[in-house]
Design a protein around this motif. Structure first.
Motif, PDB file in Angstrom:
ATOM      1  N   THR A 216       0.841  -1.194   0.000  1.00  0.00           N
ATOM      2  CA  THR A 216       0.000   0.000   0.000  1.00  0.00           C
ATOM      3  C   THR A 216       0.871   1.237   0.000  1.00  0.00           C
ATOM      4  O   THR A 216       1.827   1.341   0.779  1.00  0.00           O
ATOM      5  N   LEU A 217       0.535   2.160  -0.866  1.00  0.00           N
ATOM      6  CA  LEU A 217       1.232   3.431  -0.958  1.00  0.00           C
ATOM      7  C   LEU A 217       0.331   4.504  -0.377  1.00  0.00           C
ATOM      8  O   LEU A 217      -0.794   4.703  -0.839  1.00  0.00           O
ATOM      9  N   LEU A 218       0.798   5.158   0.702  1.00  0.00           N
ATOM     10  CA  LEU A 218       0.029   6.215   1.344  1.00  0.00           C
ATOM     11  C   LEU A 218       0.327   7.546   0.672  1.00  0.00           C
ATOM     12  O   LEU A 218       1.490   7.901   0.465  1.00  0.00           O
ATOM     13  N   THR A 219      -0.725   8.281   0.330  1.00  0.00           N
ATOM     14  CA  THR A 219      -0.550   9.586  -0.300  1.00  0.00           C
ATOM     15  C   THR A 219      -1.295  10.648   0.498  1.00  0.00           C
ATOM     16  O   THR A 219      -2.139  10.351   1.343  1.00  0.00           O
ATOM     17  N   GLY A 220      -0.993  11.892   0.194  1.00  0.00           N
ATOM     18  CA  GLY A 220      -1.653  13.003   0.861  1.00  0.00           C
ATOM     19  C   GLY A 220      -0.780  14.231   0.848  1.00  0.00           C
ATOM     20  O   GLY A 220       0.325  14.233   0.297  1.00  0.00           O
ATOM     21  N   GLY A 221      -1.267  15.283   1.474  1.00  0.00           N
ATOM     22  CA  GLY A 221      -0.531  16.530   1.557  1.00  0.00           C
ATOM     23  C   GLY A 221       0.460  16.541   2.694  1.00  0.00           C
ATOM     24  O   GLY A 221       0.685  15.530   3.376  1.00  0.00           O
ATOM     25  N   SER A 222       1.046  17.698   2.919  1.00  0.00           N
ATOM     26  CA  SER A 222       2.132  17.803   3.899  1.00  0.00           C
ATOM     27  C   SER A 222       1.690  18.416   5.218  1.00  0.00           C
ATOM     28  O   SER A 222       2.528  18.813   6.032  1.00  0.00           O
ATOM     29  N   SER A 223       0.379  18.492   5.464  1.00  0.00           N
ATOM     30  CA  SER A 223      -0.093  19.082   6.719  1.00  0.00           C
ATOM     31  C   SER A 223       0.282  18.189   7.897  1.00  0.00           C
ATOM     32  O   SER A 223       0.521  16.983   7.751  1.00  0.00           O
ATOM     33  N   THR A 224       0.302  18.781   9.066  1.00  0.00           N
ATOM     34  CA  THR A 224       0.627  18.032  10.289  1.00  0.00           C
ATOM     35  C   THR A 224      -0.371  16.912  10.514  1.00  0.00           C
ATOM     36  O   THR A 224       0.009  15.785  10.879  1.00  0.00           O
ATOM     37  N   GLN A 225      -1.653  17.186  10.295  1.00  0.00           N
ATOM     38  CA  GLN A 225      -2.674  16.163  10.505  1.00  0.00           C
ATOM     39  C   GLN A 225      -2.454  14.961   9.601  1.00  0.00           C
ATOM     40  O   GLN A 225      -2.551  13.806  10.050  1.00  0.00           O
ATOM     41  N   GLU A 226      -2.134  15.216   8.340  1.00  0.00           N
ATOM     42  CA  GLU A 226      -1.940  14.117   7.408  1.00  0.00           C
ATOM     43  C   GLU A 226      -0.691  13.305   7.750  1.00  0.00           C
ATOM     44  O   GLU A 226      -0.702  12.070   7.687  1.00  0.00           O
ATOM     45  N   ARG A 227       0.369  13.996   8.094  1.00  0.00           N
ATOM     46  CA  ARG A 227       1.600  13.277   8.453  1.00  0.00           C
ATOM     47  C   ARG A 227       1.399  12.445   9.713  1.00  0.00           C
ATOM     48  O   ARG A 227       1.863  11.300   9.796  1.00  0.00           O
ATOM     49  N   GLU A 228       0.700  13.000  10.689  1.00  0.00           N
ATOM     50  CA  GLU A 228       0.484  12.269  11.936  1.00  0.00           C
ATOM     51  C   GLU A 228      -0.384  11.037  11.727  1.00  0.00           C
ATOM     52  O   GLU A 228      -0.111   9.975  12.285  1.00  0.00           O
ATOM     53  N   LEU A 229      -1.439  11.170  10.907  1.00  0.00           N
ATOM     54  CA  LEU A 229      -2.275  10.004  10.631  1.00  0.00           C
ATOM     55  C   LEU A 229      -1.483   8.959   9.860  1.00  0.00           C
ATOM     56  O   LEU A 229      -1.581   7.751  10.144  1.00  0.00           O
ATOM     57  N   GLY A 230      -0.661   9.387   8.914  1.00  0.00           N
ATOM     58  CA  GLY A 230       0.178   8.440   8.183  1.00  0.00           C
ATOM     59  C   GLY A 230       1.137   7.698   9.089  1.00  0.00           C
ATOM     60  O   GLY A 230       1.322   6.480   8.958  1.00  0.00           O
ATOM     61  N   GLU A 231       1.746   8.415  10.013  1.00  0.00           N
ATOM     62  CA  GLU A 231       2.678   7.772  10.949  1.00  0.00           C
ATOM     63  C   GLU A 231       1.943   6.788  11.850  1.00  0.00           C
ATOM     64  O   GLU A 231       2.471   5.711  12.164  1.00  0.00           O
ATOM     65  N   ARG A 232       0.736   7.145  12.274  1.00  0.00           N
ATOM     66  CA  ARG A 232      -0.051   6.243  13.112  1.00  0.00           C
ATOM     67  C   ARG A 232      -0.405   4.968  12.341  1.00  0.00           C
ATOM     68  O   ARG A 232      -0.304   3.859  12.871  1.00  0.00           O
TER      69      ARG A 232
END
Length: 366
Positions: A216-232
């Motif tokens: 699975t390749l995770l995509t999205g923008g560079s906002s803090t919310q998106e990065r934090e959800l990706g890391e989780r």
């Protein structure tokens, strides 16, 4: 008395600044106008990010407005178009900002939404209004502009341009093996509760790997919310099953990644409409917004749709009692989406052989 709209417009203006998903849904209308009047000039006034997504769209001249420039940017844009007069201006953005911008544009006829669909008093800024079309999908509402002008062939066509460098960008992230794309976050807006849980996404990622051999390749923008959800999400997954591309792609690169993917999983956000335009199967996750209005147009029947349940649970009404397009503003609404039903839809979509991209939806690798 209203004058009739031009039978053969020579210069058509399109005013639609945002958003990413909406401009993808508007492209079939542009293609329909081009088929009806191949000699007509089409000028699209568009937002900065949206232009970076659609740049190179054949037969379209873009004029870019950067919303961050405010009134000064509006004045500069109007000076740029001071010598331009449209036979017809299609005012397709329901916002006061776009309506104010439209006042600085010269046009013989200005077409906008009917009063029932117009927002921010947009109908005050136009000469001609669309015929009523209750409960229309966003894509169909755009096609209504072509219908009003007398366009006959409304078949869906996109042909979004993707340059070779974008495919190189995509391959550098994904490699050559087949993969799944998950875009876990929607756009950042106040009380915009469209995101599903990290635990749910992690379960889908594990299933895709174990049962289908798909990373699975995770995509999205560079906002803090998106990065934090990706890391989780990644913290809940095996390291070798996830490729993190959140904040790591251009918009053209994102198009290339989606075009090459077996499947996209996402909530109500721009990439579901990008995938729809590219012919990539879409598994939409909907509970706070109505899939019949904003879902991926060609893949709505495959969405996990908990909107009716969310309306009944958190608004204590029936969906038919709400205004069309009204959202469920409750932080727990997306929890109504169950992991097992997402996996069931995933299996059903992946059981279908990958469909070849036809000439109407194929992204040209230029």
């Amino acid at each position: 008395m209203k004058h009739p709209l031009p039978a053969r417009p020579r210069h058509i203006g399109v005013l639609r600044l945002s958003a990413l998903g909406d401009v993808c849904n508007l492209v079939p209308t542009v293609r329909a106008l081009q088929r009806q009047w191949p000699e007509a000039r089409i000028t699209w006034i568009i937002g900065k990010s949206e232009h970076s997504l659609l740049a190179g769209l054949s037969g379209v001249e873009f004029v870019v407005y950067n919303k961050s420039t405010g009134v000064a940017g509006m004045r500069a844009l109007c000076r740029e178009l001071a010598d331009t007069r449209f036979d017809v201006l299609l005012h397709m953005q329901q916002s006061l900002r776009a309506s104010l911008l439209s006042l600085g544009l010269k046009a013989d006829f200005r077409v906008g939404y009917d009063k029932a669909r117009a927002k921010d008093a947009q109908h005050w800024f136009t000469h001609h209004h669309l015929d009523p079309h209750p409960r229309a999908h966003v894509l169909e509402s755009f096609l209504d502009f072509a219908r009003l002008l007398g366009v006959e062939d409304l078949s869906l066509e996109w042909q979004l341009p993707i340059p070779a460098v974008a495919f190189d960008e995509a391959r550098a992230l994904s490699g050559e093996a087949p993969y799944l794309v998950i875009n876990p976050c929607s756009s950042m807006r106040l009380r915009n509760f469209r995101n599903w849980s990290a635990e749910g996404y992690a379960s889908v990622i594990e299933h895709a790997w174990v049962h289908h051999g798909l990373k699975t390749l995770l995509t999205g923008g560079s906002s803090t919310q998106e990065r934090e959800l990706g890391e989780r999400i990644q913290s809940l997954c095996r390291p070798d099953t996830v490729i993190d591309a959140i904040g790591g792609t251009s918009l053209k690169g994102l198009l290339a990644l989606i075009q090459r993917a077996r499947l996209l999983v996402a909530p109500d956000t721009g990439p579901v409409h990008m995938a729809n335009a590219l012919g990539t199967p879409v598994l939409g996750l909907y509970a706070t917004s109505n899939v019949d209005r904003t879902g991926p147009y060609l893949w709505r029947t495959f969405a996990v749709d908990r909107y009716p349940e969310a309306v009944r649970t958190y608004m204590h009404k029936e969906p038919e009692e709400l205004n069309w397009g009204q959202r469920v503003r409750h932080p727990d609404a997306m929890s109504l989406i169950r992991t097992e039903e997402v996996i069931e839809r995933l299996d059903a979509l992946l059981a279908q052989p990958p469909a070849p991209q036809d000439t109407e939806t194929r992204a040209d690798e230029a």
